[in-house]
Scaffold this active site. Structure first.
Site, short mmCIF file in Angstrom:
data_model
loop_
_atom_site.label_atom_id
_atom_site.label_comp_id
_atom_site.label_asym_id
_atom_site.label_seq_id
_atom_site.Cartn_x
_atom_site.Cartn_y
_atom_site.Cartn_z
N HIS A 22 7.19 -15.21 15.09
CA HIS A 22 8.48 -15.47 15.73
C HIS A 22 8.53 -16.88 16.32
O HIS A 22 9.51 -17.59 16.20
CB HIS A 22 8.75 -14.42 16.82
CG HIS A 22 9.03 -13.07 16.24
ND1 HIS A 22 10.23 -12.41 16.39
CD2 HIS A 22 8.27 -12.25 15.46
CE1 HIS A 22 10.19 -11.26 15.74
NE2 HIS A 22 9.00 -11.14 15.17
N ASP A 119 15.56 -14.68 20.44
CA ASP A 119 14.87 -13.87 19.44
C ASP A 119 15.65 -12.58 19.16
O ASP A 119 16.31 -12.04 20.04
CB ASP A 119 13.46 -13.53 19.94
CG ASP A 119 12.62 -12.93 18.84
OD1 ASP A 119 12.08 -13.71 18.03
OD2 ASP A 119 12.49 -11.69 18.76
O1 LIG Z 1 -4.88 -18.83 9.84
C1 LIG Z 1 -3.63 -18.86 9.84
C2 LIG Z 1 -2.84 -17.69 9.91
C3 LIG Z 1 -1.46 -17.83 9.92
N1 LIG Z 1 -0.89 -19.08 9.88
C4 LIG Z 1 0.57 -19.23 10.00
O2 LIG Z 1 1.08 -18.22 10.86
C5 LIG Z 1 2.36 -17.79 10.42
C6 LIG Z 1 2.27 -16.30 10.19
O3 LIG Z 1 3.54 -15.77 10.03
P1 LIG Z 1 3.88 -14.65 8.94
O4 LIG Z 1 3.42 -15.07 7.61
O5 LIG Z 1 5.35 -14.38 9.04
O6 LIG Z 1 3.03 -13.40 9.36
P2 LIG Z 1 2.84 -12.61 10.77
O7 LIG Z 1 2.09 -13.43 11.68
O8 LIG Z 1 2.26 -11.31 10.40
O9 LIG Z 1 4.37 -12.42 11.24
C7 LIG Z 1 5.09 -11.39 11.91
O10 LIG Z 1 6.42 -11.91 11.99
C8 LIG Z 1 7.06 -12.13 10.73
C9 LIG Z 1 8.43 -12.77 10.99
O11 LIG Z 1 9.25 -11.91 11.68
C10 LIG Z 1 7.18 -10.82 9.95
O12 LIG Z 1 7.77 -11.05 8.68
C11 LIG Z 1 5.77 -10.22 9.80
O13 LIG Z 1 5.83 -8.98 9.12
C12 LIG Z 1 5.15 -10.03 11.18
O14 LIG Z 1 3.87 -9.47 11.08
C13 LIG Z 1 2.68 -18.57 9.16
O15 LIG Z 1 3.49 -19.66 9.52
C14 LIG Z 1 1.32 -19.08 8.69
O16 LIG Z 1 1.39 -20.32 8.03
C15 LIG Z 1 -1.68 -20.20 9.80
O17 LIG Z 1 -1.17 -21.33 9.74
N2 LIG Z 1 -3.02 -20.05 9.78
#
Ligand SMILES: O=c1ccn([C@@H]2O[C@H](COP(=O)(O)OP(=O)(O)O[C@H]3O[C@H](CO)[C@@H](O)[C@H](O)[C@H]3O)[C@@H](O)[C@H]2O)c(=O)[nH]1
Length: 463
Positions: A22, A119
């Protein structure tokens, strides 16, 4: 940029909620608004749940010292205070219950903001505040437009169902969209009384009170759904939907643990990248099978292993999580990391040719932006709805029999075979490259740019 008729800059306040999924798109929106000459106030809620969020907020504020930070201290909740054990959902609820503290903070802003973008998880809590302050209230929906269509239409579905907590039938036919199978609905939504279900259903009813909805997506990924919103088909009287391509920014770059040197030595498009996002703990049993699958796939890999939901709890070493035997076998075949990597730099590297992902929406948008085909492996929440977007746009494969997390342990041979299919598919490569080009056109001079322009015009006219 100055507002028309006056030289006062447009001022926008942003209120993200907990979790990197988020926070990240909110900060990308903030960077884009700053690029357009706006004044930005970032409301940060404390305590912050994860280390990753703390780091990103401080990097952002250090990069943009002109941004005003408003610290919003909320009263933390325990699992017995709300029907959830998830620290991120508990924080959403804590913010909702402390929302009365937001009003004096917003009133203290000078000049007053022209809009608040908050949000999605805070809708019904924030409405009374923005109404009393006469402050236009927008939300940034952080998942796909398809997921938003479910969110908007769900109250109608429930009101037509004989069971008030569960839709009838096998699928949800959102008007103007492609039906959403019941098996793709977030499992927590079907769990009566869960905190997620109560926020989702309560807030879905209030969308008409908002002034607009910002979604981080591209036309090339979700043409039907975006058209359904444009034509007003999904729900009567819904405010405008603005598809903004909120793409990675320089302030997010972290050198640290990202194995860029190793990537330099790998052949073009040969590496598969595996990550399940910032807040999902893969079971130890499944981790072992993923390891076997990666070895049998024959592709070099970067695998981010995460076995705790919140990074602060992540104490075990890789040897302990994977077992000495697997660590030894994997050594010369690929890289396994446990720390945060810069996903954007990995996906943007020419050596990377495929991404095994849980379908968190930010990961999908980042893969589309870089034209990297996906092997969709949804685990919870909105992720099956997003996996459908991946499959229907041609950006990747989705082996549906893998189910939700915990339903089955997918065997290593199966994982390896699907990775081979992903890495060997010319048609996926071509379609992913096409989506990348379309996404870039949309952001540089197309639908995303137009949506941002419309939004700024409207805020200017309102201020
Ligand atoms: O080692 C890491 C791990 C993650 N990321 C970043 O972290 C973010 C992760 O976001 P996302 O891919 O959306 O996954 P979640 O962290 O699981 O996000 C939550 O939020 C999202 C947006 O609402 C939902 O779609 C997902 O299901 C929910 O779990 C992205 O920008 C990635 O590039 C990194 O850069 N490095």
């Amino acid at each position: 940029m100055t507002s028309s008729g006056s030289d006062r800059r447009l001022h926008v306040a942003l209120l993200p909620s907990a979790g990197m999924g988020h926070l990240t798109p909110f900060l990308r929106l903030a960077a884009s608004l700053l690029n357009h000459g706006c004044q930005v106030t970032l409301i940060t809620t404390h305590p912050i749940v994860s280390k990753a969020e703390t780091t990103l907020i401080s990097t952002f504020l250090a990069t943009f010292p002109q941004v005003k930070e408003l610290q919003f201290h909320v009263q933390p909740l325990g699992p017995s205070d709300a029907n959830s054990t998830d620290p991120f959902f508990l924080q959403w609820e804590a913010i909702r219950r402390s929302i009365h503290l937001l009003s004096p903070l917003l009133s203290s802003l000078s000049p007053p903001p022209s809009a608040l973008v908050a949000d999605v998880s805070l809708i019904s809590a924030v409405i009374p505040i923005t109404t009393s302050l006469k402050l236009p209230h927008y939300i940034l929906f952080t998942s796909s437009a398809r997921m938003f269509s479910l969110f908007a239409y769900y109250p109608t579905v429930l009101s037509a169902s004989s069971d008030a907590s569960s839709p009838s039938g096998d699928s949800i036919a959102v008007p103007g969209g492609i039906p959403i199978p019941k098996s793709s609905i977030p499992p927590l939504l079907l769990k009566p009384g869960s905190l997620f279900a109560s926020i989702f259903t309560e807030d879905g009813k209030k969308l008409k009170s908002l002034d607009g909805i910002l979604i981080n997506t591209f036309e090339s990924l979700e043409p039907e759904t975006l058209n359904a919103f444009k034509g007003g088909k999904v729900v009567d009287g819904l405010p405008n939907v603005y598809p903004l391509g909120l793409v990675p920014c320089d302030f997010e770059k972290r050198a640290g643990n990202t194995p860029l040197k190793w990537l330099e030595d790998q052949p073009t498009r040969s590496v598969v990248y595996v990550s399940f996002g910032s807040r999902f703990a893969v079971s130890r049993e499944q981790i072992k099978e993923i390891g076997k699958g990666l070895m049998s796939s024959g592709s070099p890999f970067i695998w981010v292993v995460k076995d705790k939901k919140v990074d602060k709890d992540d104490g075990d070493s890789l040897d302990k999580i994977l077992g000495d035997e697997l660590v030894e076998k994997i050594k010369n075949k690929g890289l396994v990391v446990k720390e945060w990597v810069d996903q954007e730099q990995i996906l943007g590297h020419k050596a990377v040719g495929g991404f095994v992902s849980h379908c968190g929406w930010n990961s999908v948008v980042e893969a589309a932006w870089h034209g990297v085909p996906l092997l969709a492996w949804p685990q919870f929440g909105d992720q099956k709805v997003n996996a459908h977007v991946i499959e229907s746009s041609g950006l990747g494969l989705w082996p549906k029999s893998w189910g939700w997390a915990g339903e089955v342990v997918v065997k290593g041979e199966e994982v390896g075979a699907r990775i081979e299919e992903l890495m060997g598919s010319e048609s996926l490569k071509l379609q992913a490259a096409h989506i990348r080009e379309e996404a870039r056109k949309a952001v540089v001079d197309g639908s995303c740019k137009d949506a941002m322009k419309q939004l700024l015009e409207m805020w200017k006219n309102d201020s």
